[in-house]
Scaffold this motif. Structure first.
Motif, PDB file in Angstrom:
ATOM      1  N   ILE A 193      -1.220   4.387  10.475  1.00 26.25           N
ATOM      2  CA  ILE A 193      -2.626   4.759  10.314  1.00 26.25           C
ATOM      3  C   ILE A 193      -3.135   4.351   8.938  1.00 26.25           C
ATOM      4  N   ILE A 194      -2.355   4.656   7.898  1.00 25.28           N
ATOM      5  CA  ILE A 194      -2.662   4.240   6.525  1.00 25.28           C
ATOM      6  C   ILE A 194      -1.426   3.560   5.968  1.00 25.28           C
ATOM      7  N   GLU A 195      -1.615   2.389   5.380  1.00 25.31           N
ATOM      8  CA  GLU A 195      -0.479   1.713   4.756  1.00 25.31           C
ATOM      9  C   GLU A 195      -0.972   0.606   3.837  1.00 25.31           C
ATOM     10  N   GLY A 196      -0.241   0.425   2.752  1.00 27.15           N
ATOM     11  CA  GLY A 196      -0.535  -0.641   1.802  1.00 27.15           C
ATOM     12  C   GLY A 196       0.526  -0.636   0.714  1.00 27.15           C
ATOM     13  N   ALA A 197       0.467  -1.610  -0.186  1.00 30.04           N
ATOM     14  CA  ALA A 197       1.465  -1.718  -1.249  1.00 30.04           C
ATOM     15  C   ALA A 197       0.852  -2.323  -2.493  1.00 30.04           C
ATOM     16  N   ASN A 198       1.282  -1.823  -3.664  1.00 30.28           N
ATOM     17  CA  ASN A 198       0.883  -2.394  -4.953  1.00 30.28           C
ATOM     18  C   ASN A 198      -0.637  -2.442  -5.144  1.00 30.28           C
ATOM     19  N   ASP A 199      -1.347  -1.461  -4.579  1.00 32.04           N
ATOM     20  CA  ASP A 199      -2.817  -1.421  -4.703  1.00 32.04           C
ATOM     21  C   ASP A 199      -3.491  -2.665  -4.151  1.00 32.04           C
ATOM     22  N   GLN A 200      -2.831  -3.363  -3.218  1.00 37.06           N
ATOM     23  CA  GLN A 200      -3.419  -4.583  -2.678  1.00 37.06           C
ATOM     24  C   GLN A 200      -4.468  -4.260  -1.619  1.00 37.06           C
ATOM     25  N   GLY A 201      -5.339  -3.326  -1.936  1.00 36.82           N
ATOM     26  CA  GLY A 201      -6.476  -3.031  -1.089  1.00 36.82           C
ATOM     27  C   GLY A 201      -7.581  -4.023  -1.412  1.00 36.82           C
ATOM     28  N   PRO A 202      -8.823  -3.574  -1.381  1.00 38.53           N
ATOM     29  CA  PRO A 202      -9.198  -2.161  -1.208  1.00 38.53           C
ATOM     30  C   PRO A 202      -9.328  -1.742   0.247  1.00 38.53           C
ATOM     31  N   ARG A 203      -8.727  -2.522   1.150  1.00 37.24           N
ATOM     32  CA  ARG A 203      -8.885  -2.240   2.578  1.00 37.24           C
ATOM     33  C   ARG A 203      -7.558  -1.838   3.199  1.00 37.24           C
ATOM     34  N   ASN A 204      -7.621  -0.793   3.989  1.00 38.08           N
ATOM     35  CA  ASN A 204      -6.439  -0.278   4.659  1.00 38.08           C
ATOM     36  C   ASN A 204      -5.942  -1.238   5.739  1.00 38.08           C
ATOM     37  N   LEU A 205      -4.646  -1.129   6.063  1.00 31.44           N
ATOM     38  CA  LEU A 205      -4.042  -1.911   7.127  1.00 31.44           C
ATOM     39  C   LEU A 205      -3.452  -0.951   8.158  1.00 31.44           C
ATOM     40  N   ALA A 206      -3.876  -1.080   9.416  1.00 30.49           N
ATOM     41  CA  ALA A 206      -3.315  -0.291  10.516  1.00 30.49           C
ATOM     42  C   ALA A 206      -2.486  -1.222  11.397  1.00 30.49           C
ATOM     43  N   SER A 207      -1.337  -0.725  11.867  1.00 29.01           N
ATOM     44  CA  SER A 207      -0.401  -1.603  12.576  1.00 29.01           C
ATOM     45  C   SER A 207       0.303  -0.875  13.713  1.00 29.01           C
ATOM     46  N   LEU A 208       0.837  -1.661  14.644  1.00 27.24           N
ATOM     47  CA  LEU A 208       1.773  -1.188  15.653  1.00 27.24           C
ATOM     48  C   LEU A 208       3.079  -1.962  15.512  1.00 27.24           C
ATOM     49  N   HIS A 209       4.181  -1.289  15.833  1.00 30.11           N
ATOM     50  CA  HIS A 209       5.482  -1.939  15.928  1.00 30.11           C
ATOM     51  C   HIS A 209       6.104  -1.511  17.243  1.00 30.11           C
TER      52      HIS A 209
ATOM     53  N   TYR B  18      -8.758   2.268   1.119  1.00 28.90           N
ATOM     54  CA  TYR B  18      -7.386   2.275   0.611  1.00 28.90           C
ATOM     55  C   TYR B  18      -7.372   2.225  -0.912  1.00 28.90           C
ATOM     56  N   GLY B  19      -6.368   2.875  -1.506  1.00 31.36           N
ATOM     57  CA  GLY B  19      -6.045   2.708  -2.914  1.00 31.36           C
ATOM     58  C   GLY B  19      -7.071   3.247  -3.889  1.00 31.36           C
ATOM     59  N   PRO B  20      -7.187   2.613  -5.065  1.00 28.67           N
ATOM     60  CA  PRO B  20      -8.053   3.133  -6.122  1.00 28.67           C
ATOM     61  C   PRO B  20      -9.498   3.343  -5.694  1.00 28.67           C
ATOM     62  N   GLN B  21     -10.063   2.432  -4.903  1.00 25.63           N
ATOM     63  CA  GLN B  21     -11.456   2.619  -4.497  1.00 25.63           C
ATOM     64  C   GLN B  21     -11.611   3.814  -3.567  1.00 25.63           C
ATOM     65  N   PHE B  22     -10.646   4.029  -2.696  1.00 30.19           N
ATOM     66  CA  PHE B  22     -10.650   5.226  -1.858  1.00 30.19           C
ATOM     67  C   PHE B  22     -10.640   6.478  -2.736  1.00 30.19           C
ATOM     68  N   ASN B  23      -9.785   6.488  -3.753  1.00 30.45           N
ATOM     69  CA  ASN B  23      -9.679   7.657  -4.631  1.00 30.45           C
ATOM     70  C   ASN B  23     -10.929   7.842  -5.484  1.00 30.45           C
ATOM     71  N   GLN B  24     -11.486   6.757  -5.989  1.00 32.54           N
ATOM     72  CA  GLN B  24     -12.710   6.855  -6.787  1.00 32.54           C
ATOM     73  C   GLN B  24     -13.873   7.402  -5.970  1.00 32.54           C
TER      74      GLN B  24
ATOM     75  N   PHE C 201       3.435   6.629 -12.780  1.00 30.26           N
ATOM     76  CA  PHE C 201       3.396   7.239 -11.452  1.00 30.26           C
ATOM     77  C   PHE C 201       2.651   8.571 -11.431  1.00 30.26           C
ATOM     78  N   THR C 202       1.799   8.765 -12.430  1.00 33.12           N
ATOM     79  CA  THR C 202       0.967   9.968 -12.462  1.00 33.12           C
ATOM     80  C   THR C 202       0.045  10.028 -11.256  1.00 33.12           C
ATOM     81  N   ASP C 203      -0.440   8.884 -10.811  1.00 38.20           N
ATOM     82  CA  ASP C 203      -1.357   8.836  -9.669  1.00 38.20           C
ATOM     83  C   ASP C 203      -0.648   8.491  -8.360  1.00 38.20           C
ATOM     84  N   ALA C 204       0.664   8.566  -8.354  1.00 42.72           N
ATOM     85  CA  ALA C 204       1.429   8.293  -7.134  1.00 42.72           C
ATOM     86  C   ALA C 204       1.580   9.595  -6.348  1.00 42.72           C
ATOM     87  N   ARG C 205       0.497  10.002  -5.705  1.00 39.07           N
ATOM     88  CA  ARG C 205       0.500  11.288  -5.008  1.00 39.07           C
ATOM     89  C   ARG C 205      -0.470  11.272  -3.819  1.00 39.07           C
ATOM     90  N   TRP C 206      -0.144  12.089  -2.824  1.00 35.22           N
ATOM     91  CA  TRP C 206      -1.046  12.395  -1.714  1.00 35.22           C
ATOM     92  C   TRP C 206      -1.685  13.751  -1.964  1.00 35.22           C
TER      93      TRP C 206
END
Length: 391
Positions: free
Chosen positions: A142-158, A198-204, A350-355
């Motif tokens: 539902i939500i996934e990304g890495a290294n702040d490589q947003g600002p757009r979320n990626l949804a996937s199926l496996h 996703y990421g910083p823009q989502f949080n801002q 990692f101060t901002d590495a939180r849900w």
């Protein structure tokens, strides 16, 4: 006796199948979770990271006693990575991975999230998955990304081999599907178009609302993932999504099928077009070539998706964030260190590495048992009746 038993079995099976069809798209509120309730409804994964991250997932006692699982002043449930410790070589940074105690199958999963993990080396995910034999039984990201490589979320199926979706931009989703083959890795995926998803823009932006509608039975539409920014007016959100946030109690049920009338139909219209949509296309509607090669969309979803756990986690580095650490710009911005060294030696990063999760709710089929579908209930009762044939 045999004739009576056979007649009874046939009649009851027909009734149960009709009931199952009627219940499809009619979902009842099963769980509403906020604050400390997350500690009761989820268990803490404390094993090795299956995605090979530089991370040490901790148990509930360790997470709570070390401030890695808390409730903040706003009542949001917070899970985070450790941000105080320099980690010795060969060890991972402590973090949290949660799995729901209750399974879900077809239904609706809603989450209001105020903050998601951000920063170099982070790999946050909110997903559902079978609890063994991956990818048998399927995975929905539902939500996934890495290294702040947003600002757009990626949804996937496996899934296992045999599930393909249509690529590109389509009228049934607002996002873009770049990967159409759902099997194994990398799976099929759709990138959202909302820059704040996703990421910083989502949080801002203060966070937002995510929802996943899973409808994978015969004749059902498929799997949709939805996103609304925090500033979306409550009147424009389905009540199942916005309730609590706007002071209302969550509705006890949601109707998503053609039986919706009156207020149910008005609520259904508020869902709009999903950001990502994965269509349920039966094998019988696909050509032989499509079945053999995946040249056309085909995914008979009842063959690929089973009961799922709901999972929320934060990995660091690993198979995705570690692979992309270099070309994401993170390595160059930090003296060209490796992802592993960056994670172990820079706790303050990692101060901002939180849900921060305000609430989560689960709607599923009214006949569900521990998240299992009405079809499963029908099958179980039918098996019991079959036993009479042997008497």
């Amino acid at each position: 006796m045999l004739a009576r038993c056979t007649l009874s079995l046939t009649a009851l099976a027909a009734v149960l199948l009709l009931s199952s069809a009627a219940l499809g798209g009619n979902y009842t509120l099963r769980e509403e979770i906020s604050g400390q309730q997350f500690l009761e409804r989820f268990w803490f994964w404390s094993y090795n990271d299956p995605t090979h991250g530089t991370v040490d997932y901790v148990d509930q006692f360790t997470a709570v006693s070390n401030g890695l699982a808390t409730v903040n002043a706003n009542g949001a449930f917070v899970i985070r990575a450790d941000n105080t410790t320099v980690v010795p070589p060969g060890q991972g940074r402590r973090s949290v991975r949660l799995h729901s105690r209750r399974l879900m199958s077809d239904g609706i999963l809603v989450g209001k999230i105020s903050f998601m993990p951000q920063g170099c080396a982070t790999w946050p995910a909110f997903w559902t998955c079978t609890n063994d034999r991956w990818p048998a039984g399927g995975e929905i990201d539902i939500i996934e990304g890495a290294n702040d490589q947003g600002p757009r979320n990626l949804a996937s199926l496996h899934t296992l081999y045999g599930c393909h979706i249509a690529g590109g931009y389509r009228s049934d989703q607002t996002g873009f599907t770049g990967q159409p083959d759902c099997s194994y890795q990398p799976g099929c995926s759709a990138s959202f178009t909302a820059n704040s998803s996703y990421g910083p823009q989502f949080n801002q932006n203060g966070g937002g609302y995510f929802a996943m509608r899973r409808e994978t039975g015969p004749g059902d539409p498929g799997i949709g993932v939805y996103f609304w920014p925090l500033n979306t007016a409550a009147s424009n959100l389905p009540a199942a999504v916005s309730a609590i946030a706007d002071g209302r109690a969550a509705p006890k049920y949601v109707v998503t099928n053609a039986n919706a009338t009156g207020n149910d139909r008005r609520e259904l219209a508020k869902w709009g077009t999903p950001s990502a949509f994965f269509a349920n296309v039966a094998n019988s509607s696909a050509s032989a070539t499509a079945l053999a090669t995946g040249a056309e969309p085909v995914c008979q979803m009842q063959n690929f998706f089973g009961d799922h756990e709901i999972i929320i986690n934060l990995s660091l580095c690993g198979d995705w964030a570690g692979e992309t650490f270099g070309y994401s710009g993170c390595a160059a911005a930090n003296g060209n260190v490796s992802c592993d060294n960056f994670v172990r030696n820079n706790p303050s990063q990692f101060t901002d590495a939180r849900w921060e999760i305000d609430y989560m709710r689960v709607y599923d089929n009214a006949a569900a048992s521990s998240g299992r579908s009405a079809q499963w209930l029908c099958f179980s009762i039918a098996l019991a009746l079959i036993a009479c044939l042997t008497l």
